[in-house]
Design a protein around this motif. Structure first.
Motif, PDB file in Angstrom:
ATOM      1  N   VAL A  85      26.080 -57.317  54.558  1.00  0.00           N
ATOM      2  CA  VAL A  85      25.034 -57.181  53.538  1.00  0.00           C
ATOM      3  C   VAL A  85      24.986 -58.430  52.675  1.00  0.00           C
ATOM      4  O   VAL A  85      23.916 -59.003  52.420  1.00  0.00           O
ATOM      5  CB  VAL A  85      25.273 -55.929  52.666  1.00  0.00           C
ATOM      6  CG1 VAL A  85      24.235 -55.864  51.541  1.00  0.00           C
ATOM      7  CG2 VAL A  85      25.209 -54.664  53.512  1.00  0.00           C
ATOM      8  N   ILE A 383      17.392 -52.956  49.936  1.00  0.00           N
ATOM      9  CA  ILE A 383      18.534 -52.043  49.862  1.00  0.00           C
ATOM     10  C   ILE A 383      18.034 -50.762  49.209  1.00  0.00           C
ATOM     11  O   ILE A 383      17.510 -50.788  48.093  1.00  0.00           O
ATOM     12  CB  ILE A 383      19.679 -52.655  49.039  1.00  0.00           C
ATOM     13  CG1 ILE A 383      20.143 -53.970  49.682  1.00  0.00           C
ATOM     14  CG2 ILE A 383      20.848 -51.672  48.918  1.00  0.00           C
ATOM     15  CD1 ILE A 383      21.066 -54.789  48.804  1.00  0.00           C
ATOM     16  N   VAL A 410      18.921 -51.949  54.325  1.00  0.00           N
ATOM     17  CA  VAL A 410      20.241 -51.359  54.078  1.00  0.00           C
ATOM     18  C   VAL A 410      20.029 -50.028  53.368  1.00  0.00           C
ATOM     19  O   VAL A 410      19.221 -49.948  52.433  1.00  0.00           O
ATOM     20  CB  VAL A 410      21.112 -52.292  53.205  1.00  0.00           C
ATOM     21  CG1 VAL A 410      22.470 -51.655  52.927  1.00  0.00           C
ATOM     22  CG2 VAL A 410      21.282 -53.650  53.871  1.00  0.00           C
ATOM     23  N   ILE A 425      21.865 -51.490  58.350  1.00  0.00           N
ATOM     24  CA  ILE A 425      23.225 -51.215  57.883  1.00  0.00           C
ATOM     25  C   ILE A 425      23.171 -49.952  57.032  1.00  0.00           C
ATOM     26  O   ILE A 425      22.295 -49.814  56.164  1.00  0.00           O
ATOM     27  CB  ILE A 425      23.789 -52.385  57.052  1.00  0.00           C
ATOM     28  CG1 ILE A 425      23.786 -53.677  57.874  1.00  0.00           C
ATOM     29  CG2 ILE A 425      25.201 -52.070  56.549  1.00  0.00           C
ATOM     30  CD1 ILE A 425      24.077 -54.929  57.061  1.00  0.00           C
TER      31      ILE A 425
END
Length: 692
Positions: A85, A383, A410, A425
């Motif tokens: 990340v 994110i 993410v 992720i």
């Protein structure tokens, strides 16, 4: 063993007592001022152990294996996942600027310190783009409160003589508030409920107004007109503490009860009697809720509701609506580190982004604009923390296009969701009983209560604070994140109030940093530019918006209103049930057994006309898409409207109400789209869908 903490399975933040045996949570009980037999039960809390120990929990980081079978995920350790990340964030900062990375916050981690931590990380990293969902939740309403009298009020329900509940059903959404309503009713308080759906709370009311969805602002203005016309307002308070009374009176006169009642599905007598009961029963408070949110006119509608409080002299008085006394804290967000010439992606909604010192950016739809249309510049990496935008954001098809266009996604979450399925992720978050944190209420009000960790994290999941702190350190922000424990960060934030985590743990019922005071405006004024309640806002006028609510007129609040012939029904986003929180927990068998699927509630008159019976499969459509869901015949809604169960898109995309909602029309101040109510078409399906 019994332990005290705060439950965060929904946004109510109820104080609870949990039972721990051999290190495992086995039960949880909500604390209440009522006897146990009168206490409102919470299905989620009863299923707390099932949620906590669900085999469907995410318990280890995942990284997409693009060379593997079916483009799936492989497990990874935290070192590898966080390094990945951080590497991607640094790459985009170097190649496209830090602003190309955004952080989207959902409600599941709460809006207290976890919001501050995420903001601190992103601001120190150099990106202003920390985005919340407040344009469709409470922040748009909070801005209306702030622009009227400086802060969002807290209804003093237990001591009220009259309680007006507007667009809220606390039996499902806030059990402590519902307890207070029950207690006040036993003491003789009158109850008014304004809701297009006949809820159990509406059935308890002295007056229930089954308002046409989205037309709350018109009703509030008509009530204002009645109160002024019949001289039921508090003359002394208005004369001394209010600005723009004459302007408000002139605008309200265009919305008399007689002129607008038919538009609201009400009678003039309904409106006037409601205004009289509220204005003449003292003290009175208003409980406003999410029913006012997600509507195109949310800002002016809520401002008008706020002005009812002031007209009747119920502001900051016992039994009325309290101006809060927030605990003094350190501002942890580091906004001063951002370049002065770097606009956020929400720059078209600058008033909304700046009305509060640390609420930040909540014009949520701007994120999708930035990804798809690259305005004001492109977002390349996102994110998502404790949110599920693939299901919960307006216009699902457009949102999914945006998420799929991202170069890196993410997701931080408790469970696998429709959003984590699209991620590169996935970081597993700890549940609410597995972490210590300060919630929104602990930072906004004078009573500070600690959500305390009572069990170890499940598997290799991490609490949100630890994920944020460790990511910050990998980005070279060691000085900004020096704390190895959350206790250190909490103590740092609460230092101005003289409070510590240790003191809060020793007082599980909370610590009041100051005594609650009323009528603070007498010595302090109101936190507005004029120091008064602003019925007419110079700030809004200077920015081209109506100074008085609806001073520029009232347009239809419903999307596709101009296509009523093709889309004749009003679709309403269903109420939040108490078994789930938005799209959460629908994979928990103990809860799904109680409510296995959602329904479209349709009035008997409409059902007869369409030859629909209970269980008939319906197709509901708008210009953006359709859903298929079973019918449930119910007279708790008004003919001409349907109530569509909310949150089920996580179970089956055919059940996702956001297939229908529109994000092209938005409130010009708060960016709020009309996804609470919209025009739609209802048809019987010719053949049944296969089961999910």
């Amino acid at each position: 063993m019994k332990k005290d903490t705060v439950c965060r399975l929904c946004s109510a933040c109820c104080p609870v007592e949990v039972t721990i045996r051999n290190g495992r949570l086995t039960a949880a009980r909500r604390k209440s001022s009522l006897p146990p037999e009168q206490c409102q039960p919470c299905p989620k809390l009863r299923a707390a152990a099932d949620i906590t120990y669900s085999p469907n929990r995410l318990t280890t980081p995942l990284i997409r294996d693009r060379n593997g079978k079916h483009n799936g995920f492989r497990t990874a350790g935290w070192e590898e996942a966080l390094d990945a990340v951080a590497t991607r964030m640094q790459q985009y900062r170097q190649e496209h600027g830090a602003q190309s990375v955004a952080w989207l916050r959902g409600m599941a981690a709460d809006w207290g310190a976890p919001w501050d931590y995420a903001s601190r990380l992103m601001h120190a990293f150099g990106s202003p783009n920390v985005i919340g969902n407040g344009s469709v939740c409470h922040v748009a309403r909070e801005m209306a409160h702030a622009f009227t009298y400086g802060a969002m009020t807290i209804p003093q329900i237990k001591d009220a003589g009259c309680i007006m509940v507007w667009g809220k059903n606390d039996q499902n959404t806030c059990p402590p508030a519902f307890d207070a309503i029950l207690q006040a009713r036993r003491q003789g308080a009158r109850l008014i409920v304004i809701d297009p759906v006949r809820t159990p709370l509406a059935e308890m009311a002295d007056i229930w107004l089954q308002i046409k969805p989205g037309y709350d602002g018109l009703l509030a203005m008509a009530m204002i007109d009645t109160i002024i016309d019949e001289e039921l307002f508090d003359r002394d308070f208005v004369r001394q503490w209010c600005l723009g009374f004459d302007e408000l009176r002139r605008v309200a006169q265009t919305f008399t009860a007689e002129n607008i009642a038919d538009k609201l599905w009400l009678t003039a007598a309904d409106i006037r009697n409601t205004a009289r009961l509220y204005a003449t029963t003292s003290p009175a408070c208003i409980v406003d809720g999410n029913g006012l949110d997600m509507q195109l006119p949310v800002f002016d509608a809520t401002r008008a509701v706020c002005m009812l409080r002031a007209l009747t002299g119920n502001l900051d008085r016992p039994g009325g609506d309290l101006i809060p006394q927030p605990v003094p804290t350190r501002d942890m967000q580091l906004k001063e580190r951002l370049p002065a010439d770097l606009p956020p992606i929400t720059c078209n909604y600058s008033l909304f982004s700046s009305f509060h010192h640390n609420w930040g950016l909540h014009a949520q739809s701007s994120l999708i604009d930035a990804i798809l249309e690259e305005r004001p510049y492109p977002i390349r990496m996102l994110i998502v923390q404790s949110g599920n935008p693939a299901v919960t954001m307006t216009d699902t098809n457009r949102v999914r296009q945006a998420l799929q266009k991202l170069e890196c996604l993410v997701a931080i979450d408790l469970f696998a969701t429709s959003t984590t399925q699209l991620a590169d992720i996935v970081l597993p978050a700890a549940g609410c009983f597995e972490k210590t944190q300060l919630n929104r209420a602990a930072l906004r009000h004078s009573l500070v209560t600690l959500q305390d960790q009572v069990i170890d994290c499940i598997g290799d999941s991490w609490p949100d604070w630890k994920i944020t702190f460790e990511l910050g350190r990998r980005l070279g922000l060691d000085k900004e994140f020096p704390w190895q424990t959350v206790e250190g960060a909490i103590d740092y934030q609460l230092q101005p109030a003289g409070l510590t985590t240790a003191r809060l743990r020793s007082s599980p019922s909370g610590i009041a940093w100051c005594r609650v005071e009323h009528e603070k405006f007498v010595s302090q004024g109101f936190r507005t530019p004029s120091g008064k309640v602003e019925f007419s806002s110079p700030r809004l006028a200077e920015n081209g918006y109506p100074a008085v609510p609806f001073g520029h007129g009232f347009d239809s609040p419903l999307s596709d209103a101009g296509q009523q012939a093709a889309f004749p029904f009003i679709g309403i986003s269903g109420e939040r049930c108490n078994r789930y929180t938005h799209s959460q927990f629908r994979q928990v068998p103990a809860l799904r057994k109680q409510e296995p699927e959602g329904y479209v509630d349709i009035h008997p008159e409409d059902a007869q006309r369409l030859a629909v019976i209970d269980g008939t499969l319906l197709q509901v459509s708008t210009p953006r898409g359709c859903i298929r869901m079973k019918a449930r015949i119910s007279d708790r809604i008004h003919p001409g409207s349907i109530l569509i169960a909310w949150g089920w898109g996580e179970v089956d995309p055919r059940w996702s109400i956001n297939n229908l909602t529109d994000d092209t029309l938005r409130n010009p101040v708060t960016a709020t789209p009309s996804n609470r109510s919209f025009m739609c078409k209802v048809e019987k399906c010719q053949q049944a869908d296969k089961g999910v």
